[in-house]
Design an enzyme around this catalytic site. Structure first.
Site, PDB file in Angstrom:
ATOM      1  N   GLY A 268       0.768  -1.237   0.000  1.00 49.27           N
ATOM      2  CA  GLY A 268       0.000   0.000   0.000  1.00 49.27           C
ATOM      3  C   GLY A 268       0.796   1.283   0.000  1.00 49.27           C
ATOM      4  O   GLY A 268       0.212   2.363  -0.172  1.00 49.27           O
ATOM      5  N   GLY A 304       3.769  -3.317  -3.775  1.00 52.00           N
ATOM      6  CA  GLY A 304       3.688  -3.425  -5.228  1.00 52.00           C
ATOM      7  C   GLY A 304       4.024  -2.089  -5.860  1.00 52.00           C
ATOM      8  O   GLY A 304       5.134  -1.852  -6.324  1.00 52.00           O
ATOM      9  N   ARG A 305       3.048  -1.186  -5.787  1.00 52.63           N
ATOM     10  CA  ARG A 305       3.166   0.121  -6.442  1.00 52.63           C
ATOM     11  C   ARG A 305       4.478   0.850  -6.131  1.00 52.63           C
ATOM     12  O   ARG A 305       5.136   1.363  -7.032  1.00 52.63           O
ATOM     13  CB  ARG A 305       2.002   1.005  -5.986  1.00 52.63           C
ATOM     14  N   ARG A 341      -5.809   3.846 -15.506  1.00 54.67           N
ATOM     15  CA  ARG A 341      -5.897   4.496 -14.184  1.00 54.67           C
ATOM     16  C   ARG A 341      -6.609   5.846 -14.205  1.00 54.67           C
ATOM     17  O   ARG A 341      -7.430   6.106 -13.330  1.00 54.67           O
ATOM     18  CB  ARG A 341      -4.510   4.617 -13.534  1.00 54.67           C
ATOM     19  N   TYR A 345      -9.710   5.501 -11.829  1.00 58.46           N
ATOM     20  CA  TYR A 345      -9.501   6.033 -10.467  1.00 58.46           C
ATOM     21  C   TYR A 345      -9.341   7.553 -10.453  1.00 58.46           C
ATOM     22  O   TYR A 345      -8.836   8.095  -9.460  1.00 58.46           O
ATOM     23  CB  TYR A 345      -8.211   5.458  -9.857  1.00 58.46           C
ATOM     24  N   CYS A 373     -13.402   5.204 -28.167  1.00 55.47           N
ATOM     25  CA  CYS A 373     -14.731   5.807 -28.265  1.00 55.47           C
ATOM     26  C   CYS A 373     -15.424   5.866 -26.906  1.00 55.47           C
ATOM     27  O   CYS A 373     -16.464   5.234 -26.696  1.00 55.47           O
ATOM     28  CB  CYS A 373     -15.572   5.035 -29.267  1.00 55.47           C
ATOM     29  N   TYR A 402       0.332  -1.011 -12.101  1.00 61.06           N
ATOM     30  CA  TYR A 402      -1.082  -0.979 -12.496  1.00 61.06           C
ATOM     31  C   TYR A 402      -1.243  -0.295 -13.859  1.00 61.06           C
ATOM     32  O   TYR A 402      -2.198   0.446 -14.091  1.00 61.06           O
ATOM     33  CB  TYR A 402      -1.943  -0.327 -11.388  1.00 61.06           C
TER      34      TYR A 402
HETATM   35  C1  LIG Z   1      -2.728  -5.088  -4.027  1.00 61.14           C
HETATM   36  C2  LIG Z   1      -2.183  -5.754  -2.846  1.00 61.14           C
HETATM   37  C3  LIG Z   1      -0.887  -5.449  -2.405  1.00 61.14           C
HETATM   38  C4  LIG Z   1      -0.010  -4.412  -3.056  1.00 61.14           C
HETATM   39  O1  LIG Z   1      -0.547  -3.122  -2.956  1.00 61.14           O
HETATM   40  P1  LIG Z   1       0.327  -1.872  -3.397  1.00 61.14           P
HETATM   41  O2  LIG Z   1      -0.539  -0.711  -3.105  1.00 61.14           O
HETATM   42  O3  LIG Z   1       0.595  -2.011  -4.845  1.00 61.14           O
HETATM   43  O4  LIG Z   1       1.564  -1.875  -2.583  1.00 61.14           O
HETATM   44  C5  LIG Z   1      -0.395  -6.149  -1.325  1.00 61.14           C
HETATM   45  N1  LIG Z   1      -1.150  -7.086  -0.684  1.00 61.14           N
HETATM   46  C6  LIG Z   1      -2.392  -7.391  -1.082  1.00 61.14           C
HETATM   47  C7  LIG Z   1      -3.148  -8.427  -0.350  1.00 61.14           C
HETATM   48  C8  LIG Z   1      -2.957  -6.740  -2.171  1.00 61.14           C
HETATM   49  O5  LIG Z   1      -4.203  -7.026  -2.546  1.00 61.14           O
END
Ligand SMILES: *Cc1c(COP(=O)(O)O)cnc(C)c1O
Length: 449
Positions: A268, A304-305, A341, A345, A373, A402
């Protein structure tokens, strides 16, 4: 234009946006050269566009590596025994997974496909965490057969399914219970996941009872607790609140005689898309250590991000510029099917010209759109940009997470090419999709009429 009807309604006026020059200056991987134009990790983006065409995703391996090492160092400096499980869904390209595997990363996966990708890239099963609110029995059996190190269970129903699958296979599932701590991550509503009423996790007031129940189930070994409160989180308060809840649960479980080996703090951590202060690994590590350090569990994180977003750009060309009163529509050859995105979002992405001459020109407001479109196929509204002519190139910034993973072929647009830069050179890591591949696998039944 009526702001109420804008897909980007609620954004501050364009005049307060960072300029392209400021966006470039704030990103160490980007530089503008008088002759070569915009470079990314020392490679001119024009050279990539000349060789591969546009639209093309461009990833910088050195930036991914540097960020992984920065996060690992921050966790170690906070005195944590921590493992990093890269959240595959942010960017699941094999080359990205290979890079993180070589750094010693584990993976966080949410489907059979992601599990197979991670294994294929050489990430050991023991370092894989299987998350997700709806794992099928088939996915559970695969995870058990491969020896996945941790399965994060999100409900009593899922726990029963997993117990049955494990017992049938004669295996033991190492389980962490994903707790919904009921905190608001203060991010976009579509990516906050830790409030009561969100579909994710076990209500925190039921976690102790379910953990004790799990300990008695065949094929289940509860090893810890997990949480993941959302994505693009820029302040530590929601994290601190969630980790405090987890710490209280660990204490309660130990009091009840249960063993808790690991606390999985989720992902996150957010990045600076516009002019926000990026989420800080040191601050996150501090928040984890502050709440959980004294419990002496192993710590897992699932970023991730943060690891990959700033390590990617989407390189595009201007198809044409359409005059519209005192603004103009800059129509790119990239679209919402490539990068969804902004449409999905209301996300803000920096857009900068690739040519040095363009960067120096007097800016004016433009709507930057794709050719799909849908009115939602809009990358930016009222963005101050230098005049961009037909065939001019732009880089849409911070597209490493993403981005390509959320692409579709809507409007029968082939998937864009992907390129990775490393050591001052670039390699195509996925060819631009061929048009015939769009209908490969389709069958037209014989006419019966
Ligand atoms: C999406 C997700 C992450 C990664 O989230 P980021 O915001 O990209 O860091 C980690 N754990 C779980 C369970 C997720 O669903």
């Amino acid at each position: 234009m009526n702001a109420q009807h804008s897909p980007l309604a609620g954004r501050p006026p364009a005049a307060s946006d960072p300029t392209p020059a400021e966006l470039i200056a704030a990103r160490p991987g980007l530089a503008m050269h008088a002759m070569d134009g915009l470079t990314f990790a020392d490679v001119p983006l024009n050279a990539i566009a000349d060789a591969v065409g546009t639209p093309t995703w461009v990833y910088a391996a050195p930036i991914m590596r540097a960020r992984f090492r920065q996060l690992a160092a921050a966790l170690a400096a906070a005195g944590l025994d921590a493992s990093i499980h890269y959240a595959v869904k942010a960017n699941d390209h094999l080359a990205v997974l290979d890079l993180f595997a070589r750094e010693g990363a584990g993976a966080d996966v949410v489907s059979e496909g992601e599990l197979r990708r991670a294994l294929h890239a050489g990430i050991p099963a023991a370092r894989i965490v299987f998350s997700g609110v709806g794992k099928s029995a088939r996915e559970m059996r695969l995870a058990l057969a491969e020896g996945v190190g941790q399965i994060n269970v999100e409900s009593a129903e899922e726990l029963a399914m997993l117990s049955a699958a494990a017992a049938a296979e004669g295996r033991t599932a190492r389980v962490a219970l994903r707790v919904n701590p009921d905190v608001d991550a203060a991010t976009h509503a579509k990516i906050t996941t830790g409030r009561a009423g969100d579909k994710f996790g076990i209500p925190h007031d039921q976690a102790v009872a379910l953990y004790r129940h799990a300990a008695g189930l065949p094929g289940i070994r509860p090893v810890g607790l997990a949480t993941h409160i959302g994505s693009q989180i820029l302040t530590m308060a929601p994290y601190r609140a969630a980790f405090a809840r987890l710490a209280a649960l660990v204490a309660a479980l130990r009091e009840a005689g249960e063993t808790v080996e690991v606390v999985d703090c989720g992902g996150g951590l957010g990045v600076a898309y516009r002019d926000e202060a990026e989420g800080s690994p040191a601050a996150l590590a501090g928040a984890i250590a502050g709440a959980l350090g004294s419990l002496r569990t192993r710590i897992a994180v699932e970023p991730g991000r943060w690891l990959v977003a700033p390590a990617g750009v989407l390189l595009a060309s201007v198809v044409l510029v359409k005059a519209a009163g005192n603004t103009s529509f800059v129509v790119l050859d990239a679209a919402m099917n490539d990068l969804v995105r902004p449409a999905m979002y209301e996300a803000w992405h920096g857009i900068v010209p690739v040519s040095a001459a363009a960067l120096a020109a007097e800016p004016g407001p433009a709507d930057v759109v794709g050719p799909v479109c849908e009115t939602g196929d809009t990358f930016a509204r009222g963005r101050l940009l230098p005049p961009l002519a037909r065939n001019a190139r732009v880089a849409i910034l911070d597209a490493g997470a993403y981005g390509a993973v959320m692409s579709s072929t809507y409007n029968a647009r082939p998937l864009a090419a992907q390129v990775m830069i490393d050591g001052g050179r670039f390699a195509v890591i996925r060819e631009r999709q061929d048009h015939a591949a769009l209908w490969a696998g389709e069958r037209v039944p014989a006419a019966t009429g």
